[in-house]
Design an enzyme around this catalytic site. Sequence first.
Site, short mmCIF file in Angstrom:
data_model
loop_
_atom_site.label_atom_id
_atom_site.label_comp_id
_atom_site.label_asym_id
_atom_site.label_seq_id
_atom_site.Cartn_x
_atom_site.Cartn_y
_atom_site.Cartn_z
N THR A 20 -3.73 -1.14 5.91
CA THR A 20 -4.49 0.16 5.71
C THR A 20 -3.79 1.31 5.04
O THR A 20 -3.92 2.30 5.11
CB THR A 20 -4.80 0.90 7.14
OG1 THR A 20 -3.30 1.08 7.90
CG2 THR A 20 -5.59 -0.11 8.10
N TRP A 21 -3.12 0.72 4.14
CA TRP A 21 -2.18 1.63 3.22
C TRP A 21 -2.99 2.64 2.45
O TRP A 21 -2.67 3.76 2.19
CB TRP A 21 -1.09 1.01 2.62
CG TRP A 21 -1.59 0.24 1.28
CD1 TRP A 21 -2.67 -0.17 0.83
CD2 TRP A 21 -0.43 -0.03 0.31
NE1 TRP A 21 -2.41 -1.05 -0.13
CE2 TRP A 21 -1.31 -0.78 -0.85
CE3 TRP A 21 0.84 -0.10 0.08
CZ2 TRP A 21 -0.68 -1.57 -1.66
CZ3 TRP A 21 1.40 -0.62 -0.89
CH2 TRP A 21 0.78 -1.39 -1.85
N ASP A 52 -2.90 -3.33 10.70
CA ASP A 52 -1.33 -2.91 10.18
C ASP A 52 -1.30 -1.74 9.51
O ASP A 52 -2.23 -1.33 8.54
CB ASP A 52 -0.89 -3.92 9.04
CG ASP A 52 0.48 -3.87 8.84
OD1 ASP A 52 1.53 -4.00 9.37
OD2 ASP A 52 0.70 -2.83 7.74
N TYR A 57 2.26 5.68 4.78
CA TYR A 57 1.12 5.36 4.01
C TYR A 57 0.30 6.62 4.13
O TYR A 57 -0.05 7.12 5.08
CB TYR A 57 0.12 4.18 4.63
CG TYR A 57 0.72 3.01 4.58
CD1 TYR A 57 2.03 2.51 3.91
CD2 TYR A 57 0.33 1.92 5.53
CE1 TYR A 57 2.44 1.13 4.06
CE2 TYR A 57 0.77 0.53 5.62
CZ TYR A 57 2.12 0.18 4.85
OH TYR A 57 2.54 -1.10 4.66
#
Length: 241
Positions: A20-21, A52, A57
């Site tokens: 999910t960055w 994750d 992020y």
Amino acid sequence: MRYKKFGSTGKDISVLCLGTWALGGKQFGAVTQEDAVAAVHAMIDCGVNIVDTAPIYASGGSEEVLGKALQGGYRDKVFLITKFGSEFVDPNDSDKGTIKDSSRKNMLKSIDASLKRLQTDYIDGYLMHWDDRVGTPIEETIACMKELKNAGKVRFLGMSNLERDLADRLLAVNMLSGIVTAAIALLGLLLEESYLLDISLIYGLISFLGVVILSQIYIGACRARNEKRKKREEGALDDGS
């Protein structure tokens, strides 16, 4: 969707993990919150049950958007991983670099901030994002990880981007064994596959390790396809290759 036992966590985890960055935009790409939430829901609805993220992020933005996406019953459907110990010097300017701080003081601050952004009261997998660069003894970091687990804020512990020199140090003082057996979730992103296997064999923990590999789709099939296309465009491959 296919599932596998995730080490000895007892969890059946999907073979695909949602990274999910990019969710929070900023340094990681222009993504609207609406599209991000829809993407998370689509992945989970299709059977993905491991997600994750990390505080770095989008400087917390990814966790915030993910926290909103996991409302309405979605939180209970996933094994949620986040991390600690890595943040931007300036949240608004990633070019100024990062700080790798895994001290107890920073960890306690980080876990509470992550729980708030993710709108949850516990983290399934809590990982040291990178090796500490501010002089924190690894024993202090591991002790705090166990402290957070005992407090019920995290369920499983692990390491991310575990480099060879740090792994050697942990092995030498029998600390990696403690982390793996107590925590089970080992996120080996930059480890050579053979070295990860060596660690597993040394402690006889192959059946206990839960391993998540970063970007395997991109660096595997997708990368091979893109490189082949590039060679074709450059004339290195004919149409029948």
